[in-house]
Design an enzyme around this catalytic site. Structure first.
Site, PDB file in Angstrom:
ATOM      1  N   HIS A   1       0.769  -2.393  11.607  1.00  0.00           N
ATOM      2  CA  HIS A   1       1.786  -3.192  11.859  1.00  0.00           C
ATOM      3  C   HIS A   1       2.104  -3.153  13.451  1.00  0.00           C
ATOM      4  CE1 HIS A   1       2.386  -4.959   7.921  1.00  0.00           C
ATOM      5  NE2 HIS A   1       2.352  -3.748   7.714  1.00  0.00           N
TER       6      HIS A   1
ATOM      7  N   GLN B   1       0.596 -10.812  10.739  1.00  0.00           N
ATOM      8  CA  GLN B   1       1.499  -9.974   9.972  1.00  0.00           C
ATOM      9  C   GLN B   1       0.862  -8.211  10.170  1.00  0.00           C
ATOM     10  OE1 GLN B   1       0.554  -8.313   6.126  1.00  0.00           O
ATOM     11  NE2 GLN B   1       2.378  -9.236   5.153  1.00  0.00           N
TER      12      GLN B   1
ATOM     13  N   GLN C   1       0.796  -1.153   0.029  1.00  0.00           N
ATOM     14  CA  GLN C   1       0.028   0.067  -0.055  1.00  0.00           C
ATOM     15  C   GLN C   1       0.835   1.296   0.053  1.00  0.00           C
ATOM     16  OE1 GLN C   1      -2.909   0.162   3.014  1.00  0.00           O
ATOM     17  NE2 GLN C   1      -3.446   2.211   2.589  1.00  0.00           N
TER      18      GLN C   1
END
Length: 386
Positions: free
Chosen positions: A288, A337, A90
């Protein structure tokens, strides 16, 4: 997160400031923090899996037909890369992507399939925008996934293209791009991968809406100094606002995610730590990090219902910079992830140190090429756009 380099439409910076930001800096490789992942994997069905390496040598995978097959998760651990396909994440999106793909029937067909799965005209958004719509997490992730795989078809259609595809012996992708890499490697179908990417984008957007966070790129420091900067900022904010390194992208460029207040404090302290600059990233939230935890359970449910096969070539994980062969392990890693730091710098350095000869960046933008060149100026990489 791909939105860390100047070619991304999401970074609010100029080419001149980016050039200064990407000047050389010392490099300290990050240690892999996998405690959360190890915990989530500890109850994996019918196998053992321990992180960090060495990983379990044998695990059991149950197919839809209840036939038990033995899968060695470490099957690819001694891989020797020669030619690699690298897929963007992204931030690589740009209005106009996908237009060239319409000249190749196999590539155009991917967009038609996508429209049926997504329920809207993805190609129209990719080609015509508007930019702010394409930049949204829920649209950019499917758009990049489809456009990147369309680039594979453009390559296949050109003279010698199939020979190049057949020569690829390792693949990986930056964050979202890991899904694209797994689809290319045959771990799941194009359609199943798109369904997962659609849900991933929606889940990440919802998690961002639930807790206000932000991301900032810290330019000009090694990873150790960035960690010290995070520690200093965290001393001044509440637990819910704390920040952490979310993306070990390349030497001198690391993304930090966390609460809005924590990011603001970090920005105010960056100059005192000798950072060249900080760049606030125009993304939905603190990707994240623990802020994405609400997305994990949704991904786990979707992944459990998805048929995932052993990849035909190594696919390097963003979580631990290692290839995995066991489908159950791949599912567990993909779910975690979104809350785990991206180990892209380690991935790139490992590929180059193992003797990688040629890389191809497939999809919109040239961000990955910039990263590769940042690590090794002499690296051979070619861009295949769509």
């Amino acid at each position: 997160m791909q939105a860390l380099l100047h070619s991304s439409p999401l970074i609010r910076t100029s080419p001149s400031s980016f050039s200064a930001a990407m000047a050389s800096s010392s490099l300290t490789l990050p240690s892999l923090s996998l405690n959360n992942l190890s915990s989530s994997l500890s109850n994996a069905h019918s196998r053992t899996f321990n992180l960090p390496l060495p990983r379990s040598r044998v695990s059991m995978s149950v197919s839809a037909g209840s036939q038990v097959s033995v899968v060695n998760d470490a099957l690819f651990s001694d891989y020797k890369p020669s030619n690699a396909f690298l897929f963007p994440g992204q931030g690589a999106q740009a209005v106009g992507m996908g237009k060239e793909a319409q000249n190749v029937p196999a590539a155009a067909l991917l967009y038609k399939k996508a429209n049926d799965i997504l329920g809207y005209d993805l190609l129209d958004i990719c080609i015509n925008g508007p930019k702010d719509k394409l930049d949204s997490t829920v649209l950019s992730q499917p758009g990049i996934y489809v456009t990147s795989l369309a680039a594979v078809e453009l390559l296949r259609a050109r003279d010698g293209g199939q020979q190049i595809i057949d020569s690829v012996d390792v693949t990986c992708g930056l964050s979202l791009g890991e899904y694209t890499a797994l689809a290319f490697a045959g771990a799941f179908s194009f359609e199943d991968g798109l369904k997962l990417v659609k849900l991933r984008g929606e889940a990440m957007q919802d998690a961002s809406d639930a807790a206000k966070g932000a991301m900032v790129s810290v330019i000009g420091l090694d990873s150790e100094k960035v960690q010290q900067l995070c520690d200093a900022a965290n001393q001044e904010v509440a637990e819910a606002e704390k920040v952490q390194i979310a993306n070990y992208l390349c030497p001198g460029n690391y993304a930090v995610s966390g609460g809005l207040k924590g990011v603001e404090v970090l920005e105010s302290k960056a100059k005192s730590f000798k950072a060249r600059m900080t760049v606030r990233l125009a993304v939905a939230g603190a990707f994240h990090t623990r802020f994405m935890e609400p997305a994990v359970s949704r991904l786990e449910v979707a992944l459990a219902a998805t048929e995932i096969r052993k990849p035909r070539i190594p696919v390097i994980s963003n979580v631990d910079a290692q290839p995995h062969a066991d489908p159950d392990t791949i599912k567990k890693i993909l779910a975690r992830q979104v809350t785990s730091p991206v180990q892209w710098e380690t991935t790139v350095k490992t590929l180059l140190n193992k003797g990688l000869k040629k890389s191809y960046e497939l999809g919109p933008g040239k961000v990955i090429a910039g990263i590769i060149k940042r690590v090794d100026k002499g690296a051979d990489i070619e861009n295949i756009s769509a």
